[in-house]
Design an enzyme around this catalytic site. Sequence first.
Site, PDB file in Angstrom:
ATOM      1  N   THR A   1      57.559  55.958  64.543  1.00 10.99           N
ATOM      2  CA  THR A   1      56.569  57.018  64.680  1.00 10.99           C
ATOM      3  C   THR A   1      55.580  56.674  65.788  1.00 10.99           C
ATOM      4  O   THR A   1      55.458  55.523  66.208  1.00 10.99           O
ATOM      5  CB  THR A   1      55.755  57.202  63.391  1.00 10.99           C
ATOM      6  OG1 THR A   1      54.875  56.079  63.221  1.00 10.99           O
ATOM      7  CG2 THR A   1      56.648  57.328  62.183  1.00 10.99           C
ATOM      8  N   ASP A   2      54.857  57.677  66.259  1.00 14.46           N
ATOM      9  CA  ASP A   2      53.660  57.416  67.048  1.00 14.46           C
ATOM     10  C   ASP A   2      52.581  56.932  66.066  1.00 14.46           C
ATOM     11  O   ASP A   2      52.788  56.924  64.841  1.00 14.46           O
ATOM     12  CB  ASP A   2      53.222  58.684  67.784  1.00 14.46           C
ATOM     13  CG  ASP A   2      52.354  58.396  69.005  1.00 14.46           C
ATOM     14  OD1 ASP A   2      51.903  57.241  69.160  1.00 14.46           O
ATOM     15  OD2 ASP A   2      52.117  59.324  69.796  1.00 14.46           O
ATOM     16  N   ALA A   3      51.420  56.518  66.590  1.00 10.20           N
ATOM     17  CA  ALA A   3      50.353  55.974  65.756  1.00 10.20           C
ATOM     18  C   ALA A   3      49.980  56.957  64.646  1.00 10.20           C
ATOM     19  O   ALA A   3      49.650  58.116  64.914  1.00 10.20           O
ATOM     20  CB  ALA A   3      49.137  55.648  66.611  1.00 10.20           C
TER      21      ALA A   3
END
Length: 566
Positions: free
Chosen positions: A282-284
Amino acid sequence: MIDLKGKPFYLSDEDISWVEETIGSMSLEEKIGQLFCPVGFTKDKELLKPLLEKNIAGIMYRSGPAAEIQETQRWLQENSRIPLLLPANLEAGGTGSVEEGTNFGKPLQAAATDDGMEGYHLGKISCTEGAAAGINWSFAPIVDIDNNWRNPITNLRTFGNDPARVLRFASGYLKGAAEAGVAVSIKHFPGDGVDERDQHLHTTVNSLSADEWMNTYGMVYKGLIDQGAQTVMVGHIAQPAWAKRLNPSLERRDLYRPATLSKEIVTGLLRETLGFNGMIVTDATSMLGYTCAMERSKAVPTTIAIGCDMFLFNKSFDEDYGYMLEGYKKGILTPERLQEALTRILALKASLGLHKKQKEGTLVPGPEALSVLRNPQFVQWSYDCADKAVTLVKDTQNLLPVTPEKYPRIVLFTSEGGGYFGETTGLHERLKKALTDQGFTVLDPPEGAYISDKPITVAGFKENYDLAFYAFDFPTASNNTVVRLSWKGGLGGSNTPWFAEEIPTMAVSFANPYHLIDVPEIHTYINAYTDSEFVISAVMDKITGKSPFKGKNPVDPFCGREDTKF
């Protein structure tokens, strides 16, 4: 089925045995820990030990002093039972991991050369220097497409607005990263650059039709997947057209779920339609595009359940770990999905040979490896890229070249010279020295409405200055949704280009390439993309006529308007 012997893992039977045996040796709690890659918030070993005890898969540090980063990475690897993935944002050079690295240039600068070899140089320098500090995973290349000049994130971080160019430069990056032994993460799936909003503040939308998406973003992702990209970073970006095509029964709100919570986009589009066999991160997850999409106690396990393999960053690690474990016990995250995620995470580590390096004690090289930083070859490549990238957007007043003989006195307006245009990077003094070295007399802009205690008049301005030089250094940044020139002093203030028809006036942007939307009255305009020493040197050569302009616009700097062109 996960093909561990095929692309992008290419594992041997011995490697596969290590993956299976390692997973088999973990307790449930250790398996849950292996789903996480938190941010490195400290280098204090006592504070890091609890993370290692939870069996995290990796940890990411922001750029810092090289020796300090390397020492911390070494300690982490030596004290982790399972070798760690150590990522960095290696988007623009080795400076993404260590402060002493080579500031090669933003991706848009590389793209302005129109020479795909610069994509390779970007990957080679970034990942070689990162690897010297212990990095084994690059959160790059960025393969977003800069379709919207108002987008507050893509901009300099992209290879421009042409999907074919994005693929060409990203392919070069992959080659350079592979030679450095570093895995890549192509991002941000399903693609930023259409919306004009920021995932740090809310879920954004890739609003292309399914066919438009496939011919642009899909073409780029498929090309890089076929080339062997090991991981994909999924963003907090919705793609409602594909979600509806894959599941026509979805309710409207579900069509606009961020990809990080959409089974249709992660499993249906990325896995099944594009055929991606690698690991998905995932992204942050501290971004509002994620946190405001679903109750977090449900969202954390749902992210893995819908097809992502690794959970990046946390609001609170301990809390998120608890949510993931509880989600498993409640059946949100199934044993089968947990096993798949762990298999891909461990397979990525095995594909990098981390298990073998751990036995050899070579997961992080010795201090001598840092000698590669800013080596002569990398510095020369950086100068060459700058020379090919600096782009003359317009010179309708036929001002160039400028010389001390024609324009001896330059009044220099920059970010630092009054704080008018955004970020301060020391650019004013660096440019002042560079122009002085060329033989110009460089004067700071007047303060307020006076020059030498005399009210500013047209005649007085022309008497004191021969040429006005604007240097814009205002890059896009997260949580800053409007990146436009802002003038201190109000209408007609001394810093505005009110004098553009009175004395020769030019502008160079060392960041955002779209400033002409706000200063169409400046008739000589240059895009330089990065404020590095290499670029400043190239700009001086170009404006004084020592070197021709070679850069080609990788985006539309005129922002689709006619009045910005003359």
